[in-house]
Scaffold this motif. Structure first.
Motif, PDB file in Angstrom:
ATOM      1  N   ALA A  51       0.819  -1.216   0.000  1.00  0.00           N
ATOM      2  CA  ALA A  51       0.000   0.000   0.000  1.00  0.00           C
ATOM      3  C   ALA A  51       0.852   1.266   0.000  1.00  0.00           C
ATOM      4  N   ALA A  52       1.948   1.264   0.760  1.00  0.00           N
ATOM      5  CA  ALA A  52       2.779   2.463   0.904  1.00  0.00           C
ATOM      6  C   ALA A  52       3.721   2.670  -0.275  1.00  0.00           C
ATOM      7  N   GLN A  53       4.088   1.607  -0.981  1.00  0.00           N
ATOM      8  CA  GLN A  53       5.013   1.677  -2.105  1.00  0.00           C
ATOM      9  C   GLN A  53       6.288   2.460  -1.760  1.00  0.00           C
ATOM     10  N   PRO A  54       7.076   2.001  -0.759  1.00  0.00           N
ATOM     11  CA  PRO A  54       8.309   2.722  -0.441  1.00  0.00           C
ATOM     12  C   PRO A  54       9.235   2.735  -1.652  1.00  0.00           C
ATOM     13  N   PRO A  55       9.921   3.845  -1.897  1.00  0.00           N
ATOM     14  CA  PRO A  55      10.789   3.920  -3.072  1.00  0.00           C
ATOM     15  C   PRO A  55      11.948   2.919  -2.986  1.00  0.00           C
ATOM     16  N   ALA A  56      12.376   2.454  -4.146  1.00  0.00           N
ATOM     17  CA  ALA A  56      13.503   1.526  -4.197  1.00  0.00           C
ATOM     18  C   ALA A  56      14.723   2.185  -3.573  1.00  0.00           C
ATOM     19  N   SER A  59      15.761   2.504   3.057  1.00  0.00           N
ATOM     20  CA  SER A  59      15.920   1.508   4.110  1.00  0.00           C
ATOM     21  C   SER A  59      14.635   1.379   4.917  1.00  0.00           C
ATOM     22  N   ILE A  60      14.124   0.156   4.995  1.00  0.00           N
ATOM     23  CA  ILE A  60      12.928  -0.122   5.790  1.00  0.00           C
ATOM     24  C   ILE A  60      13.130  -1.452   6.511  1.00  0.00           C
ATOM     25  N   GLN A  61      12.187  -1.756   7.380  1.00  0.00           N
ATOM     26  CA  GLN A  61      12.131  -3.067   8.016  1.00  0.00           C
ATOM     27  C   GLN A  61      10.881  -3.759   7.506  1.00  0.00           C
ATOM     28  N   LEU A  62      11.034  -4.992   7.058  1.00  0.00           N
ATOM     29  CA  LEU A  62       9.922  -5.789   6.553  1.00  0.00           C
ATOM     30  C   LEU A  62       9.735  -6.962   7.492  1.00  0.00           C
ATOM     31  N   GLY A  63       8.530  -7.120   8.013  1.00  0.00           N
ATOM     32  CA  GLY A  63       8.284  -8.192   8.963  1.00  0.00           C
ATOM     33  C   GLY A  63       7.071  -9.006   8.600  1.00  0.00           C
ATOM     34  N   GLY A  64       7.108 -10.258   8.955  1.00  0.00           N
ATOM     35  CA  GLY A  64       5.992 -11.155   8.719  1.00  0.00           C
ATOM     36  C   GLY A  64       6.427 -12.572   9.033  1.00  0.00           C
ATOM     37  N   GLY A 112      16.408  -3.798   5.258  1.00  0.00           N
ATOM     38  CA  GLY A 112      16.993  -3.688   3.927  1.00  0.00           C
ATOM     39  C   GLY A 112      16.201  -2.714   3.097  1.00  0.00           C
ATOM     40  N   ALA A 113      16.159  -2.962   1.793  1.00  0.00           N
ATOM     41  CA  ALA A 113      15.456  -2.058   0.876  1.00  0.00           C
ATOM     42  C   ALA A 113      14.934  -2.851  -0.315  1.00  0.00           C
ATOM     43  N   TYR A 114      13.882  -2.336  -0.908  1.00  0.00           N
ATOM     44  CA  TYR A 114      13.371  -2.922  -2.141  1.00  0.00           C
ATOM     45  C   TYR A 114      14.286  -2.537  -3.292  1.00  0.00           C
ATOM     46  N   ARG A 115      14.496  -3.485  -4.193  1.00  0.00           N
ATOM     47  CA  ARG A 115      15.229  -3.197  -5.420  1.00  0.00           C
ATOM     48  C   ARG A 115      14.224  -2.666  -6.437  1.00  0.00           C
TER      49      ARG A 115
END
Length: 166
Positions: A51-56, A59-64, A112-115
């Motif tokens: 939903a947020a579409q963080p830019p490539a 740096s973010i944290q992805l959890g699940g 990490g970050a999205y490519r």
């Protein structure tokens, strides 16, 4: 203009001091916040990230929860797996050794970050440390989605597929 200044000499000095120091403090606070903006790391579940579409590259944290059957280890030390929440999944690539407690169906937080191709490239992977522990951010996100299992039970979307008896 002199009608706006206080009549007391001491009060005028204080006003001049505040007028000189105020902008300096404001600039210092602004520069500090601007400098720290690169070290801020937002937390997302896969559906929140969708939903947020963080830019490539940000740096973010992805959890699940690590989706069962999704972990692939390559000879060069690269590991690929899928992180899932109730409604979305994200493919994660990590170069290095995973924590000893990393398992399919368990909660993790990857930093990490999205490519540009949409794959999440992790620099660090943190795993839970016992059967009932869930990273705080993952727990809050799962509670918000109504998918929290307080007794440590695995949600249906993260449970391993069981072959049907025929």
């Amino acid at each position: 203009m002199s009608g706006f200044l206080p009549k007391s000499r001491t009060a005028r000095r204080r006003l001049l001091l505040v007028a000189a120091i105020g902008p300096v403090l404001a600039v210092a606070a602004g520069l500090t916040l601007w400098g720290l903006s690169d070290s801020i790391s937002f937390f997302y579940t896969p559906s929140q990230a969708e939903a947020a579409q963080p830019p490539a590259g940000r740096s973010i944290q992805l959890g699940g929860l690590v989706q069962p059957g999704s972990v692939t280890k390559h000879p060069d030390g690269r590991v690929e797996f899928v992180v899932a929440d109730q409604t979305a999944t994200d493919r994660v690539v990590y170069q290095g050794d995973l924590p000893d407690l990393f398992r399919e169906g368990q909660g993790i937080v990857a930093t990490g970050a999205y490519r540009p191709d949409g794959v999440f490239e992790a620099r660090q992977v943190l795993a839970k440390h016992d059967e009932r522990y869930m990273p705080r951010e993952v727990e809050k996100a799962l509670k918000a989605q109504g998918e929290w299992r307080g007794d440590g039970a695995t949600p249906a979307y993260a449970a391993p597929e069981t072959p049907s008896a025929e």
